[in-house]
Design an enzyme around this catalytic site. Structure first.
Site, mmCIF file in Angstrom:
data_model
loop_
_atom_site.group_PDB
_atom_site.id
_atom_site.type_symbol
_atom_site.label_atom_id
_atom_site.label_comp_id
_atom_site.label_asym_id
_atom_site.label_seq_id
_atom_site.Cartn_x
_atom_site.Cartn_y
_atom_site.Cartn_z
ATOM 1 N N ASP A 91 14.510 -31.854 -16.135
ATOM 2 C CA ASP A 91 13.294 -31.084 -16.440
ATOM 3 C C ASP A 91 12.218 -31.390 -15.396
ATOM 4 O OD1 ASP A 91 11.789 -29.242 -17.825
ATOM 5 O OD2 ASP A 91 11.079 -30.657 -19.319
ATOM 6 N N LYS A 97 3.867 -43.392 -25.755
ATOM 7 C CA LYS A 97 4.354 -42.066 -26.146
ATOM 8 C C LYS A 97 5.069 -42.185 -27.488
ATOM 9 C CE LYS A 97 5.942 -39.116 -23.226
ATOM 10 N NZ LYS A 97 6.701 -38.402 -22.197
#
Length: 648
Positions: free
Chosen positions: A141, A47
């Protein structure tokens, strides 16, 4: 990162180790690629943070710190972090590659899941989040996009009960939220899953993740989120103003225990939710057990031979069932269907009566057995669904001693939780309980209470001398915020470091309070000269040439008049143009009053004058009497002034 850059990265080897082989997804904060770890010969997920975020130094620092923390979090349901670094200035993470799809992809394909599948996925989600909560981390989240469903050993992701679920993006969520504090405090969360307290005051703890997990459960059961719309702000405030509806109101036939579970997880008051993901996980497992028991009872009911009327209650009599009414697989040996005759010959009447009597006894025994089974099933159903349950008592506002006594007298097991801060309830008073008052609980079950820890307060630490980022980190660790105040020059504190804070060190503050710090601009550009011992006129001129202003304070001194005897600021102190330097200036030695020695013996007069610090000159006869003196008696003169006495 735009598409061109992303395509260019494919085939690139990062840090001489990770060769990028393809792009998986692109999000608002980062792009995810598949890569081959050429050192360990395995596929990994890589990522890379977008350049827009990499420009935020605070985000990068927090992202790096969180990556290190998550890397130490080892759990089979957490996406593992293997490595982190930078490529062309952009931070990146190397993570476990999960072969499968996100929960969002599955919901898009299937719209909703059945209760068994939904609870199976939720259990693994909560196991991962609970491990993070035990380590002091909050995800912030939780949503289907951050839940990965790996292929099951029994054959792909279609078999969701056996699938392996992994939760991702712990560190990224916290880093984004932390960086937003310096950018206007905007809400950094997905509004469809955001907890009310994040909307109202920006505060997140373990119960915030519990709420989001409850919304994910609602979506898995119903195929939609409870609040939706085109205006994200309006959707966020829906969570504050409205309760999440019951899933069974949208999908008929869902068990009521799923409504209760969803309601418990998504209560608007954080104190009314399970304290963390581990507590919610225990409730989910209880619900799965209850659903499993209900399924067994349903199967037993279906095995009872059908009667000629419904089973209304425990007193219902089930009519006998003739052999001819049974299906082939249920008949006893030598039983023929109704109306069928023996073909081997005529049966004697006595034997016919004997067979008839035996059949009657079997019918009676069978009827009794069926009735007993029905009673057992009804009794078991009552016990499982109602009989073994009672209402949980209201324990909030009880003292610890009262709660322990009540639990002992009523046969409950009482567990003391970690406690919670309260602005209103005294210390060691029950501030919350699980399950809440008047909810269903097994008789003799476990009641968990959290005791008040009193008002939550955090002491302002000593920030003097710390760099700005270090000071901010110190305050964030104790849930306080930093605000930059005016900058000042300092001769002792390096540039960019904290000179002082307001409130001062040791002040007790509430969570989220703001501390204003004064930062050093380093040494001032002008050096104050050493002016002591110089005449005031010379000192004034030297200060004027440097662009400084003199302020004079005259003081008694044995130094000559108009001599500088002190200064503030001290020599070599930093100053800026037009700063004022205060000079202490001597008024000269203090005046002495000359004694009147006329008509005194000359030697006695001499001793008296010298005793006042004056010099004496004797004229004429030193052994005579003083007839006159100069200066005259009671005159004010400087010390060591000569006094002439005339003796004759």
């Amino acid at each position: 990162m735009d598409t061109t850059v992303a395509d260019t990265l494919i085939g690139t080897t990062i840090d001489g180790r990770y060769r990028i082989t393809g792009r998986v997804a692109r999000g608002g904060m980062a792009t995810v690629y598949t890569a081959t770890d050429e050192r360990l010969e395995r596929t990994v997920a890589l990522k890379i943070i977008h350049p827009s975020q990499a420009a935020n130094a605070h985000f990068v620092d927090r992202f790096t710190d969180e990556a290190k923390t998550i890397a130490r979090l080892t759990h089979p349901n957490v996406v593992a972090v293997y490595d982190q670094g930078r490529h062309q200035g952009l931070p990146y993470l190397v993570m476990e590659y999960v072969q499968g799809r996100t929960l969002r992809d599955l919901l898009t394909q299937r719209r909703r899941l059945n209760p068994v599948e939904a609870l199976a996925i939720l259990e693994q989600m909560l196991a991962a989040i609970a491990a993070a909560h035990r380590a002091g981390l909050v995800h912030r989240d939780v949503k289907p996009e951050n839940v990965l469903v790996a292929e099951a050993p029994s054959g792909g992701v279609a078999n969701l009960v056996d699938a392996v679920v992994k939760v991702a993006d712990f560190g990224l969520a916290r880093a984004v939220e932390a960086s937003s504090a310096d950018e206007g405090g905007q809400l950094m969360a997905t509004v469809a899953y955001v907890a009310p307290e994040l909307v109202t005051d920006g505060h997140a703890d373990a119960r915030t993740d519990v709420y989001s997990a409850g919304i994910v459960l609602f979506e898995m059961l119903t195929g939609r989120v409870p609040f939706d719309g085109d205006d994200p702000v309006a959707v966020a405030w829906e969570h504050v103003d409205n309760d999440v509806p019951a899933p069974s109101g949208i999908v008929r036939g869902l068990p009521s225990v799923l409504d209760d579970l969803t309601a418990r997880a998504t209560r608007r008051d954080p104190g009314a939710r399970p304290t963390d993901a581990g507590a919610l996980l225990a409730e989910v497992q209880t619900v799965r057990d209850d659903l499993g028991a209900a399924n067994v009872e349903t199967a037993l009911l279906r095995q009872v031979p059908p009667s000629r009327g419904p089973v209304a209650d425990a007193t219902t009599i089930v009519p006998a069932v003739g052999a001819g009414d049974r299906p082939n697989w249920a008949r006893l040996p030598n039983q023929a269907p109704r109306g069928q005759q023996y073909t081997a010959g005529r049966v004697p009447r006595s034997r016919s009566r004997s067979l008839g009597a035996g059949a009657d006894r079997r019918r009676i025994l069978l009827t009794a057995a069926v009735a007993v089974m029905v009673l057992v099933v009804i009794g078991s159903t009552w016990w499982v669904t109602l009989g073994r349950y009672t209402d949980s008592p209201p324990m909030v506002n009880m003292t610890r001693a009262q709660a322990e006594l009540y639990a002992q007298q009523n046969g409950f097991e009482l567990l003391i939780g970690d406690g919670a801060y309260s602005e209103t309830l005294p210390k060691d008073t029950v501030v919350s309980q699980d399950p809440p008052a008047n909810e269903r609980i097994v008789r003799g079950g476990v009641l968990t209470v959290n005791l008040s820890l009193g008002p939550e307060r955090f002491a302002v630490p000593d920030l003097a001398g710390l760099e700005l980022s270090a000071a901010r980190g110190e305050l964030e660790q104790i849930n306080l915020k930093l605000k930059e105040g005016a900058r000042q020059y300092s001769d002792t504190v390096p540039e960019g470091a904290v000179i002082s804070s307001d409130p001062k060190q040791g002040t007790q503050l509430k969570r989220g309070a703001t501390i204003t710090v004064v930062l050093s601009k380093g040494r001032a550009p002008i050096r104050v000269p050493d002016l002591t011992g110089k005449n005031i006129n010379d000192a004034r001129g030297e200060l004027a040439r440097l662009g400084l202003t003199a302020a004079e304070v005259y003081k008694d001194s044995d130094q000559p008049a108009d001599t500088v005897i002190g200064q503030n600021p001290k020599p070599n102190t930093g100053a800026t143009k037009d700063d004022t330097v205060t000079l202490d200036v001597s008024k000269g030695p203090p005046l002495v009053t000359v004694p009147d020695v006329t008509n005194q013996p000359c030697q006695q007069a001499k001793a008296a004058l010298e005793g006042q610090g004056l010099r004496v000159r004797i004229d004429f006869n030193a052994n005579a009497v003083v007839r006159s003196q100069q200066p005259p008696g009671n005159t004010q003169v400087p010390p060591q002034t000569e006094v002439a006495i005339q003796c004759f």
